[in-house]
Write a protein that holds these residues in place. Structure first.
Motif, PDB file in Angstrom:
ATOM      1  N   GLU A   4       0.835  -1.199   0.000  1.00  0.00           N
ATOM      2  CA  GLU A   4       0.000   0.000   0.000  1.00  0.00           C
ATOM      3  C   GLU A   4       0.876   1.258   0.000  1.00  0.00           C
ATOM      4  N   GLU A   5       1.947   1.229   0.776  1.00  0.00           N
ATOM      5  CA  GLU A   5       2.858   2.385   0.822  1.00  0.00           C
ATOM      6  C   GLU A   5       3.537   2.580  -0.536  1.00  0.00           C
ATOM      7  N   LYS A   6       3.972   1.486  -1.158  1.00  0.00           N
ATOM      8  CA  LYS A   6       4.589   1.583  -2.479  1.00  0.00           C
ATOM      9  C   LYS A   6       3.588   2.118  -3.496  1.00  0.00           C
ATOM     10  N   SER A   7       2.380   1.632  -3.437  1.00  0.00           N
ATOM     11  CA  SER A   7       1.336   2.086  -4.349  1.00  0.00           C
ATOM     12  C   SER A   7       1.085   3.581  -4.173  1.00  0.00           C
ATOM     13  N   GLN A  11       1.662   6.564  -6.924  1.00  0.00           N
ATOM     14  CA  GLN A  11       0.611   7.532  -7.255  1.00  0.00           C
ATOM     15  C   GLN A  11       1.106   8.961  -7.078  1.00  0.00           C
ATOM     16  N   ASP A  12       1.827   9.209  -5.991  1.00  0.00           N
ATOM     17  CA  ASP A  12       2.366  10.550  -5.745  1.00  0.00           C
ATOM     18  C   ASP A  12       3.359  10.954  -6.827  1.00  0.00           C
ATOM     19  N   LEU A  13       4.250  10.026  -7.191  1.00  0.00           N
ATOM     20  CA  LEU A  13       5.231  10.317  -8.240  1.00  0.00           C
ATOM     21  C   LEU A  13       4.543  10.539  -9.588  1.00  0.00           C
ATOM     22  N   THR A  14       3.512   9.763  -9.876  1.00  0.00           N
ATOM     23  CA  THR A  14       2.768   9.929 -11.123  1.00  0.00           C
ATOM     24  C   THR A  14       2.121  11.312 -11.177  1.00  0.00           C
ATOM     25  N   ALA A  15       1.587  11.761 -10.056  1.00  0.00           N
ATOM     26  CA  ALA A  15       0.990  13.102  -9.989  1.00  0.00           C
ATOM     27  C   ALA A  15       2.052  14.180 -10.203  1.00  0.00           C
ATOM     28  N   VAL A  16       3.223  13.982  -9.618  1.00  0.00           N
ATOM     29  CA  VAL A  16       4.325  14.947  -9.794  1.00  0.00           C
ATOM     30  C   VAL A  16       4.734  14.997 -11.264  1.00  0.00           C
ATOM     31  N   THR A  56      12.808   1.741  -9.020  1.00  0.00           N
ATOM     32  CA  THR A  56      11.682   0.895  -9.447  1.00  0.00           C
ATOM     33  C   THR A  56      10.357   1.634  -9.330  1.00  0.00           C
ATOM     34  N   LEU A  57      10.205   2.422  -8.269  1.00  0.00           N
ATOM     35  CA  LEU A  57       8.953   3.161  -8.081  1.00  0.00           C
ATOM     36  C   LEU A  57       8.812   4.277  -9.114  1.00  0.00           C
ATOM     37  N   LEU A  58       9.922   4.952  -9.421  1.00  0.00           N
ATOM     38  CA  LEU A  58       9.881   6.006 -10.437  1.00  0.00           C
ATOM     39  C   LEU A  58       9.602   5.414 -11.814  1.00  0.00           C
ATOM     40  N   ALA A  59      10.165   4.258 -12.112  1.00  0.00           N
ATOM     41  CA  ALA A  59       9.914   3.606 -13.398  1.00  0.00           C
ATOM     42  C   ALA A  59       8.431   3.252 -13.533  1.00  0.00           C
ATOM     43  N   LYS A  60       7.840   2.749 -12.469  1.00  0.00           N
ATOM     44  CA  LYS A  60       6.404   2.413 -12.511  1.00  0.00           C
ATOM     45  C   LYS A  60       5.557   3.676 -12.651  1.00  0.00           C
TER      46      LYS A  60
END
Length: 172
Positions: A4-7, A11-16, A56-60
């Motif tokens: 959930e934290e990764k998700s 989401q936050d990075l996608t918004a940025v 990995t999170l930024l790539a997603k």
């Protein structure tokens, strides 16, 4: 970190990413605490947001974004810091200026600026040369003013009579 934290981070990075047209990926690893603090201070003064991200999170987040980041996810190896700014050339100028003191770091991995992809540190000079919208408008206004000033001065030097003005204009 839980799923959930990764998700949530994705989401936050996608918004940025959706809210910016300028994204720089840099490697600031190996900088000592004082140098890192100086870099953060310089970013704050230049209105550049600096944050360390998990590759990995930024790539997603890039995959989830509506923007086409091309080959930019391929540079997501090792330590990555994300630099975001309104002006497309502000992070490049900051990196170049900062390198005068710390030589090789921060290292530019890649950038997304003005809907173009730049990969590699050798692209830094090209990114510095990008002009902002305001700079382009200023240059255009300057170029348009020059001929107008020439015409006005020619008209004034031709005297106040119509024949003097026509003579001056025909000479130009």
């Amino acid at each position: 970190m839980t799923r959930e934290e990764k998700s949530q981070v994705i989401q936050d990075l996608t918004a940025v990413l959706a809210g910016t047209n300028t994204l720089y990926l840099a490697d600031i690893s190996g900088l000592n605490a004082q140098t890192t603090s100086n870099l953060r201070r310089a970013c704050f003064k230049a209105d550049v947001q600096l944050s360390v991200v998990k590759n990995t999170l930024l790539a997603k987040a890039m995959e989830a974004s509506d923007k086409d980041f091309g080959d930019l996810p391929t540079v997501l190896k090792g330590n990555t810091s994300m630099m975001i700014s309104e002006a497309a050339n502000a992070p490049a100028k900051l990196i170049k200026e900062f390198r005068k003191k710390s030589k090789e770091k921060p290292l530019l991995k890649g950038a997304f600026a003005e809907e173009s992809i730049y990969i590699g540190d050798d692209q830094l000079d090209a990114l510095v040369d990008i002009k902002s919208r305001e700079e382009l408008i200023g240059e255009i206004i300057g170029l348009l003013q020059s001929p107008a000033k020439n015409v006005i001065s020619a008209l004034q030097s031709g005297g106040q009579t119509l024949s003097g003005i026509l003579k001056t204009l025909s000479e130009k």
